[in-house]
Design an enzyme around this catalytic site. Sequence first.
Site, short mmCIF file in Angstrom:
data_model
loop_
_atom_site.label_atom_id
_atom_site.label_comp_id
_atom_site.label_asym_id
_atom_site.label_seq_id
_atom_site.Cartn_x
_atom_site.Cartn_y
_atom_site.Cartn_z
N HIS A 1 0.82 -1.21 0.00
CA HIS A 1 0.00 0.00 0.00
C HIS A 1 0.86 1.26 0.00
O HIS A 1 0.62 2.20 -0.77
CB HIS A 1 -0.93 0.00 1.22
CG HIS A 1 -1.69 1.28 1.37
ND1 HIS A 1 -1.23 2.33 2.15
CD2 HIS A 1 -2.85 1.71 0.81
CE1 HIS A 1 -2.08 3.33 2.06
NE2 HIS A 1 -3.07 2.98 1.27
N ARG B 1 30.40 -3.54 -17.37
CA ARG B 1 31.53 -4.13 -16.63
C ARG B 1 31.05 -5.20 -15.65
O ARG B 1 30.20 -4.93 -14.80
CB ARG B 1 32.28 -3.04 -15.87
CG ARG B 1 32.96 -2.01 -16.75
CD ARG B 1 33.63 -0.94 -15.91
NE ARG B 1 32.65 0.03 -15.41
CZ ARG B 1 32.38 1.19 -16.00
NH1 ARG B 1 33.04 1.52 -17.09
NH2 ARG B 1 31.48 2.00 -15.49
N ASN C 1 41.85 4.94 -21.86
CA ASN C 1 42.67 5.13 -20.65
C ASN C 1 43.93 4.26 -20.68
O ASN C 1 45.05 4.75 -20.54
CB ASN C 1 41.85 4.81 -19.39
CG ASN C 1 40.79 5.86 -19.12
OD1 ASN C 1 40.85 6.97 -19.65
ND2 ASN C 1 39.82 5.52 -18.30
N ASP C 2 43.73 2.95 -20.84
CA ASP C 2 44.88 2.05 -20.86
C ASP C 2 45.75 2.29 -22.10
O ASP C 2 46.98 2.22 -22.03
CB ASP C 2 44.43 0.59 -20.82
CG ASP C 2 44.22 0.10 -19.39
OD1 ASP C 2 44.72 0.77 -18.46
OD2 ASP C 2 43.57 -0.95 -19.20
N CYS D 1 35.08 3.23 -25.70
CA CYS D 1 34.32 3.25 -24.45
C CYS D 1 35.06 3.99 -23.34
O CYS D 1 34.75 3.87 -22.17
CB CYS D 1 34.00 1.82 -23.99
SG CYS D 1 35.45 0.75 -23.77
#
Length: 841
Positions: free
Chosen positions: A461, A551, A744-745, A792
């Site tokens: 409810h 991920r 990034n890497d 990505c």
Amino acid sequence: MNIRIAPRPTPETSRDQALILGFDEVGIADIPLVGGKNASLGEMIQHLVPLGVNVPNGFATTAYAYRYFVQQAGIEAQLRQIFADLDVEDVDNLRQRGRQARSLILHTPFPKDLELAISTAYCQLCEQYGVGNAASEGQASKEQERLQAYHYNVDVAVRSSATAEDLPDASFAGQQETYLNVHGVKQVLESCHKCFASIFTDRAISYRTLKGFDHFQVALSVGVQKMVRSDLAASGVMFSIDTETGFKNAALVTAAYGLGENVVQGAVNPDEFLVFKPTLLDGFRPILSKHLGSKEIKMVYDLGGSKLTKNIAVPEADRTKFAVNDDEILTLASWACIIEDHYSQVRGMDTPMDIEWAKDGQTGVLFIVQARPETVQSQKVANRLSAYRMTVDTLPTPFIEGRAVGDRIGQGAARVIASVQGIKEFQAGEVLVTNRTDPDWEPIMKKASAIVTNQGGRTCHAAIIAREMGIPAIVGCSTATEVLKTGQNITVSCAEGETGQVYPGLIPFVVEETALDELPPTRTQILMNVGNPDEAFGLAAIPCDGVGLARLEFIIANQIKTHPLALLKYDELTDVEAKLAIAQLTANYAYKPDFFVDKLAQGVGMIAAAFYPNPVIVRMSDFKSNEYANLIGGRQFEPTEENPMIGWRGASRYYDPNYRQAYALECQALKRVRDEMGLRNLIPMIPFCRTPEEGQQVLKEMSQHGLKRGENGLQVYVMCEVPSNVVLAEEFAEVFDGFSIGSNDLTQLTLGLDRDSALVAHIFDERNAAVKKLVRQVIAVAKAKERKIGICGQAPSDYPEFAQFLVEEGIDSISLNPDTVLKTRLAIAQVEDQSTGVVQN
């Protein structure tokens, strides 16, 4: 009690003036005659029972019967006098007026012909369900003797059904009374009389006033329906839509032991299941999530007692098991689809449904006992996105958490109220904290900035009313009334996914509004990075072309929490604390690795379903050894590396004898998502794959566990984050179906720096000429080899000029964090327009 036979209707008798109508005589167009609840039951019995949906039979007193009762007794003038100075904002005034009106109706006898009509219809229902044994035949009035010789005692539910309820924009949920396990003519008549009086419950009076309904234009019908013996099994509520996000492709099923009133009232925390409708209809078994509720009590028949029903404790062993099995979950979800499709066709528009179901413990058969249009998500504006977001960098530790209702944030001083008798203490703008709510609480619920309850699930409810009123609520917190104190400033956040958090203090937040109807199309696919499955349905409302990076690490760290080898080699664990923690997490699993597979499959399945049929690229686990070691039981299985960033991670683990068993669990989970749930839009992606030969070894491992590239349309992508991925791009293109650039890497390995080191952080820049040269090169090779290529990383979100560079190089897709999707789409559309003069779809 002697039973007289009601006269049969003559052909001249109008349905509009019938006192009783069987469920099989009414349909959804008859709401003015028998109210929303009964009209819907009739609609299903006529049209959906032939399709395999089980619905118990019954009959309804008509709205005309109610008006006839009021008119014959001459009490309308008295009722109008009672309500002449009604003030629903004054709790005492409301209670007094409601009490007077109910008393007047209860002390006014039914007309004899109405009493006779109800008695006869009940006896006919008893005969249909075979209750009683006919006695001697013979003599004059055979029909009368036969009826009187029967022991008419079939158990029925007697439910109110107002002519203004179960409408698409107003639910009137629980405003009037329901009586269960009603036996015999006398009890049926008494219950019908009480239902008539319940048209003037305090909550119904308040709700009608709030919604602008005239008290004297609304009439009441009563439904008398054969009971389902769910007191011996289970029951619950389900929606053909996700109640919090409005995601239309999921059915939410809740279940608890015993009669369903406890689930509706929020007296119990039920099990919850999400099922994906599109692939369910294709024959798959797409149970996306299974949440075990505490189910501490159940409502049963009070056999031999003084009440119709009573609550008893559920044995501990049953609390830790789901109340229904997978086959039953899927059957219920398929019925939800059938019901939704039918009502959508009848109304000529999408009509998500709110449905109550019950399982008969004597026969094991499932039944639908009510269905009504869902009244919250279906009324929302579709072309506007609202997002609530707290604006502090670090959130304090929450006081308590529970099931989030809605996606808003509310705050104010807490007001802890133990029972409905204390609602006079409540002040507008406070946060209502209580054990649970029922319709008697509604006069103050509308004044609350937020609601927090100990009990209840997402279909209770408190949840239903909070959604309808647009108030954030957190239900099922267990100890909210103990932890929170009256006067304490708190922030109630439902904006962080499925789990709601109650934080100390008044945390600043913003509401971001975005119009979605003027977004331009782009040639470049705009994908999204998604990690948290609980947020997936909500994020799916943001216009995008799929998921470029999902991920596994988030699901493993937050939902599984355990190192996979610690599950596989549980008996060999030397860490006593870890062993105890794993035992608690996996208490319902005879084979502990199944816990890993189940949770991972459900998490991935949620994300894949949210964006179906668009592609969802799932990166397989990419923890570093130090991160794996931090999982429960992980230290026993992980080496100590000097530089984990470029150590034993990604692809190199998957075929290693020291980890391949754990990788097999990941493969089993993804196979389940694709083959059992039918989510073939899932694309596995291999991270940190240093050589093409390593890629071949990984594909071999995947194939051994049922993930064979090319089978059932399976594609496998590779992360492009090591310079060798670019240098040998042609060779990698022979192994994999696509690339996703991990900027990034790739940047840190190209420039030879540790991105976590503050000493060289100023050198880290994806826009560096060397990095851009590699990106340009791999895009060109992918195009030449007819392989998909996307990115990505964070760079396109942070640097518009980098996004422009990618578009100009012809990249296929750009995957972004959710908060940058819309603004980056606008920027990319502008770049494409400037580059070509024409935007292609």
